[in-house]
Scaffold this motif. Structure first.
Motif, PDB file in Angstrom:
ATOM      1  N   MET A   1      -2.993  11.431  13.197  1.00  0.00           N
ATOM      2  CA  MET A   1      -3.312  10.655  11.989  1.00  0.00           C
ATOM      3  C   MET A   1      -4.601   9.864  12.222  1.00  0.00           C
ATOM      4  O   MET A   1      -4.715   9.128  13.202  1.00  0.00           O
ATOM      5  CB  MET A   1      -2.167   9.697  11.652  1.00  0.00           C
ATOM      6  CG  MET A   1      -2.426   8.848  10.414  1.00  0.00           C
ATOM      7  SD  MET A   1      -1.098   7.651  10.064  1.00  0.00           S
ATOM      8  CE  MET A   1       0.231   8.753   9.600  1.00  0.00           C
ATOM      9  N   SER A   2      -5.547  10.036  11.320  1.00  0.00           N
ATOM     10  CA  SER A   2      -6.815   9.322  11.443  1.00  0.00           C
ATOM     11  C   SER A   2      -6.659   7.888  10.953  1.00  0.00           C
ATOM     12  O   SER A   2      -5.667   7.532  10.287  1.00  0.00           O
ATOM     13  CB  SER A   2      -7.895  10.036  10.630  1.00  0.00           C
ATOM     14  OG  SER A   2      -7.566  10.002   9.252  1.00  0.00           O
ATOM     15  N   LEU A   3      -7.671   7.069  11.270  1.00  0.00           N
ATOM     16  CA  LEU A   3      -7.626   5.671  10.825  1.00  0.00           C
ATOM     17  C   LEU A   3      -7.592   5.543   9.304  1.00  0.00           C
ATOM     18  O   LEU A   3      -6.800   4.750   8.776  1.00  0.00           O
ATOM     19  CB  LEU A   3      -8.806   4.895  11.399  1.00  0.00           C
ATOM     20  CG  LEU A   3      -8.643   4.410  12.841  1.00  0.00           C
ATOM     21  CD1 LEU A   3      -9.911   3.709  13.317  1.00  0.00           C
ATOM     22  CD2 LEU A   3      -7.455   3.464  12.961  1.00  0.00           C
ATOM     23  N   PRO A   4      -8.408   6.289   8.553  1.00  0.00           N
ATOM     24  CA  PRO A   4      -8.292   6.186   7.081  1.00  0.00           C
ATOM     25  C   PRO A   4      -6.905   6.549   6.563  1.00  0.00           C
ATOM     26  O   PRO A   4      -6.383   5.913   5.641  1.00  0.00           O
ATOM     27  CB  PRO A   4      -9.350   7.176   6.588  1.00  0.00           C
ATOM     28  CG  PRO A   4     -10.365   7.222   7.681  1.00  0.00           C
ATOM     29  CD  PRO A   4      -9.568   7.111   8.940  1.00  0.00           C
ATOM     30  N   GLN A   5      -6.282   7.565   7.170  1.00  0.00           N
ATOM     31  CA  GLN A   5      -4.922   7.924   6.764  1.00  0.00           C
ATOM     32  C   GLN A   5      -3.932   6.812   7.118  1.00  0.00           C
ATOM     33  O   GLN A   5      -3.023   6.518   6.346  1.00  0.00           O
ATOM     34  CB  GLN A   5      -4.508   9.235   7.438  1.00  0.00           C
ATOM     35  CG  GLN A   5      -5.247  10.466   6.929  1.00  0.00           C
ATOM     36  CD  GLN A   5      -4.898  11.712   7.727  1.00  0.00           C
ATOM     37  OE1 GLN A   5      -4.704  11.650   8.944  1.00  0.00           O
ATOM     38  NE2 GLN A   5      -4.828  12.844   7.037  1.00  0.00           N
ATOM     39  N   TYR A   7      -4.609   3.613   7.306  1.00  0.00           N
ATOM     40  CA  TYR A   7      -4.798   2.521   6.350  1.00  0.00           C
ATOM     41  C   TYR A   7      -4.099   2.836   5.025  1.00  0.00           C
ATOM     42  O   TYR A   7      -3.484   1.957   4.403  1.00  0.00           O
ATOM     43  CB  TYR A   7      -6.296   2.278   6.111  1.00  0.00           C
ATOM     44  CG  TYR A   7      -7.045   1.851   7.340  1.00  0.00           C
ATOM     45  CD1 TYR A   7      -6.448   1.064   8.316  1.00  0.00           C
ATOM     46  CD2 TYR A   7      -8.382   2.242   7.532  1.00  0.00           C
ATOM     47  CE1 TYR A   7      -7.138   0.675   9.448  1.00  0.00           C
ATOM     48  CE2 TYR A   7      -9.078   1.853   8.657  1.00  0.00           C
ATOM     49  CZ  TYR A   7      -8.461   1.077   9.621  1.00  0.00           C
ATOM     50  OH  TYR A   7      -9.148   0.696  10.738  1.00  0.00           O
ATOM     51  N   ALA A   8      -4.199   4.087   4.579  1.00  0.00           N
ATOM     52  CA  ALA A   8      -3.570   4.469   3.308  1.00  0.00           C
ATOM     53  C   ALA A   8      -2.052   4.367   3.390  1.00  0.00           C
ATOM     54  O   ALA A   8      -1.400   3.861   2.461  1.00  0.00           O
ATOM     55  CB  ALA A   8      -3.991   5.900   2.938  1.00  0.00           C
ATOM     56  N   VAL A   9      -1.479   4.820   4.519  1.00  0.00           N
ATOM     57  CA  VAL A   9      -0.025   4.744   4.694  1.00  0.00           C
ATOM     58  C   VAL A   9       0.437   3.297   4.730  1.00  0.00           C
ATOM     59  O   VAL A   9       1.426   2.921   4.086  1.00  0.00           O
ATOM     60  CB  VAL A   9       0.392   5.495   5.972  1.00  0.00           C
ATOM     61  CG1 VAL A   9       1.859   5.208   6.301  1.00  0.00           C
ATOM     62  CG2 VAL A   9       0.171   6.990   5.810  1.00  0.00           C
ATOM     63  N   LEU A  10      -0.275   2.466   5.486  1.00  0.00           N
ATOM     64  CA  LEU A  10       0.094   1.053   5.577  1.00  0.00           C
ATOM     65  C   LEU A  10      -0.037   0.358   4.230  1.00  0.00           C
ATOM     66  O   LEU A  10       0.812  -0.467   3.863  1.00  0.00           O
ATOM     67  CB  LEU A  10      -0.761   0.342   6.626  1.00  0.00           C
ATOM     68  CG  LEU A  10      -0.505   0.737   8.088  1.00  0.00           C
ATOM     69  CD1 LEU A  10      -1.480   0.006   9.009  1.00  0.00           C
ATOM     70  CD2 LEU A  10       0.931   0.432   8.492  1.00  0.00           C
ATOM     71  N   LEU A  11      -1.087   0.681   3.480  1.00  0.00           N
ATOM     72  CA  LEU A  11      -1.277   0.082   2.162  1.00  0.00           C
ATOM     73  C   LEU A  11      -0.144   0.467   1.219  1.00  0.00           C
ATOM     74  O   LEU A  11       0.434  -0.387   0.524  1.00  0.00           O
ATOM     75  CB  LEU A  11      -2.628   0.519   1.592  1.00  0.00           C
ATOM     76  CG  LEU A  11      -3.004  -0.045   0.217  1.00  0.00           C
ATOM     77  CD1 LEU A  11      -3.122  -1.564   0.276  1.00  0.00           C
ATOM     78  CD2 LEU A  11      -4.307   0.572  -0.282  1.00  0.00           C
ATOM     79  N   ALA A  12       0.215   1.758   1.224  1.00  0.00           N
ATOM     80  CA  ALA A  12       1.293   2.207   0.347  1.00  0.00           C
ATOM     81  C   ALA A  12       2.631   1.604   0.772  1.00  0.00           C
ATOM     82  O   ALA A  12       3.418   1.156  -0.074  1.00  0.00           O
ATOM     83  CB  ALA A  12       1.374   3.734   0.372  1.00  0.00           C
ATOM     84  N   SER A  13       2.892   1.559   2.082  1.00  0.00           N
ATOM     85  CA  SER A  13       4.166   1.020   2.565  1.00  0.00           C
ATOM     86  C   SER A  13       4.307  -0.454   2.232  1.00  0.00           C
ATOM     87  O   SER A  13       5.377  -0.904   1.784  1.00  0.00           O
ATOM     88  CB  SER A  13       4.281   1.225   4.085  1.00  0.00           C
ATOM     89  OG  SER A  13       4.188   2.596   4.415  1.00  0.00           O
ATOM     90  N   ALA A  14       3.229  -1.220   2.451  1.00  0.00           N
ATOM     91  CA  ALA A  14       3.285  -2.651   2.135  1.00  0.00           C
ATOM     92  C   ALA A  14       3.443  -2.871   0.638  1.00  0.00           C
ATOM     93  O   ALA A  14       4.162  -3.784   0.208  1.00  0.00           O
ATOM     94  CB  ALA A  14       2.027  -3.348   2.643  1.00  0.00           C
ATOM     95  N   GLY A  15       2.796  -2.023  -0.174  1.00  0.00           N
ATOM     96  CA  GLY A  15       2.949  -2.145  -1.618  1.00  0.00           C
ATOM     97  C   GLY A  15       4.377  -1.873  -2.063  1.00  0.00           C
ATOM     98  O   GLY A  15       4.923  -2.593  -2.907  1.00  0.00           O
ATOM     99  N   VAL A  16       5.011  -0.832  -1.479  1.00  0.00           N
ATOM    100  CA  VAL A  16       6.411  -0.530  -1.803  1.00  0.00           C
ATOM    101  C   VAL A  16       7.320  -1.670  -1.360  1.00  0.00           C
ATOM    102  O   VAL A  16       8.264  -2.050  -2.077  1.00  0.00           O
ATOM    103  CB  VAL A  16       6.842   0.798  -1.144  1.00  0.00           C
ATOM    104  CG1 VAL A  16       8.346   1.005  -1.276  1.00  0.00           C
ATOM    105  CG2 VAL A  16       6.083   1.964  -1.766  1.00  0.00           C
TER     106      VAL A  16
END
Length: 453
Positions: A1-5, A7-16
């Motif tokens: 998993m790359s850093l941009p991916q 960041y996207a996963v963490l952003l989505a998880s925190a939003g949920v």
């Protein structure tokens, strides 16, 4: 998993997670168990709406089992031994004899009314026979009920997960075993799970009492870690990990340990995290387009469960005790379903039981529909049956040191032997205003200090 991916996963998880917290607040205001809005959030995120694709039943089973273990540990830590010690026998009978009666009657209804074969009918009966601890706690603790009545329902919801899990695993095998073999397996798993949970709880209590950890935050981690060890150790011994986790939590939660308030707050937080993650994941697992076809069978099975199987199971479990028909009727209505049945519905799918795919949709609709019926009406049912006690103290949430309203800090200071502070009087400390010394612990005794102390 790359850093941009990442960041996207963490952003989505925190939003949920934040959306789940907002849903919990909304559910509390509406008087509903939060599971309904968490499930709705998962359905909204799913492939039929926003488009997240998730259909891995094996992963859902694994993550769901881990989340249920955390929820049971947290439930055990919050259970007061004084409230349930006299209720162990009736609640245990409800969780064993009552579950057996409920499974048999629900399965018979599914077989006769829906034409299911006996294996699927027994699976469905076992899956929906477990009540949900989180839903029960959230609703009952807001009602002015006698502690005996509330304690029976709460203890039952903590104990009955283990027997239902065992029955679902047994019925998911290719050939149904003999009743004697099922009873023997259930007995072994429950007894061994109880022994493992109690032993690890007692050993952990002894260790935490006499081992000084270097930081306050390590005590909650160690306590929850012991509960996880109980769950995993029992599972490794082919015993009931759920029962072991719950009993270890009860032992640890009722022991005199350092930083008990911090431990319970930490456990409550990870319990909420497990609930939100679990229900959102289960909401993702179902396909909304397939749910309408499950409404009729879910309604039929749910009515059999609510009006026949559950009352009969309560009667069978409490017939030897002095329980009025009003209390039995309330206990029957208070049997809320939640995460456990939906997680259990993934077990036959993973085991490749023929026709098990339809069970997940039936169970999902049943949980949502009957939680909407039972949850909001429970206070009214309690009043109509006359089981409430208006003068009964309700659950009181106490927050340790809520000093943010004063913009203040609470400091604990230890004066070691040989310190120059030894023998100094309070007024000589020249503390900055408005600082005060509120309590001194000296020689194991507490002292409310005066200026010349």
């Amino acid at each position: 998993m790359s850093l941009p991916q990442l960041y996207a996963v963490l952003l989505a998880s925190a939003g949920v997670l934040l959306a789940g917290i907002a849903a919990a607040r909304t559910a509390a205001r509406l008087g509903l168990p939060g599971l309904l809005l968490f499930l709705a959030l998962g359905v909204l995120l799913g492939e039929d709406v926003i488009g997240i694709h998730f259909d891995d039943a094996q992963l859902a089973q694994t993550l769901g089992t881990a989340a249920l273990a955390v929820i049971l540990i947290e439930g055990g830590l919050r259970t007061k031994w004084a409230d349930i010690r006299r209720l162990l026998l009736p609640s245990s009978l409800l969780a064993t004899v009552g579950v057996a009666v409920s499974v048999a009657l629900t399965a018979a209804g599914a077989h006769l009314l829906l034409g299911m074969n006996w294996q699927l009918a027994l699976l469905l009966g076992a899956i929906v026979s477990s009540t949900d601890a989180a839903a029960v706690f959230s609703v009952l603790r807001a009602l002015p009920l006698p502690r005996r009545l509330a304690g029976i329902v709460e203890a039952e919801s903590g104990f009955n997960d283990a027997p239902t899990v065992i029955l679902v695993l047994v019925f998911s095998t290719t050939a149904l075993p003999e009743p004697a073999a099922v009873a023997g397996q259930v007995a072994y798993q429950l007894v061994a799970g109880a022994v493992v949970g109690l032993l690890i709880g007692w050993a952990g209590t002894a260790a935490l009492r006499y081992v000084a950890l270097p930081a306050t935050g390590l005590y909650p981690l160690a306590t929850v870690g012991l509960g996880v060890i109980a769950f995993a150790a029992a599972g490794a011994a082919n015993a009931s990990g759920f029962l072991a986790a719950y009993l270890a939590g009860i032992v640890l939660g009722n022991a005199v340990l350092p930083h008990r308030a911090a431990t319970r707050s930490f456990a409550e937080g990870i319990g909420w995290l497990a609930q939100i993650g679990l229900f959102v994941m289960l909401g993702l697992l179902v396909s909304p387009s397939e749910l309408p076809a499950a409404v009729l069978p879910a309604t039929i099975v749910g009515l059999v469960l609510l009006l026949v199987a559950r009352p009969a199971s309560v009667l069978a479990g409490l017939i030897a005790f002095r329980t009025s028909w009003r209390e039995q009727a309330f206990i029957s209505w208070a049997g809320l379903r939640g995460a456990v049945p939906i997680v259990l519905a993934t077990f036959p799918i993973v085991a490749a039981v023929p026709g098990s795919g339809q069970l997940l949709n039936i169970v999902f609709v049943l949980v949502v529909l009957f939680t909407l019926i039972q949850g909001p009406t429970l206070p009214m049912i309690a009043r109509l049956l006359g089981v409430t006690q208006p003068g009964q103290a309700r659950e009181v949430d106490i927050e340790s040191a809520p000093l943010e309203v004063l913009d203040a800090d609470l400091l604990t200071l230890t004066i070691p032997p040989g310190s120059r502070l030894h023998g100094v009087e309070i007024f000589e400390l020249r503390l900055p205003k408005p600082s005060i010394v509120t309590l001194i612990v000296r020689g194991g005794a507490t002292i409310v200090p005066q200026p010349v102390t």
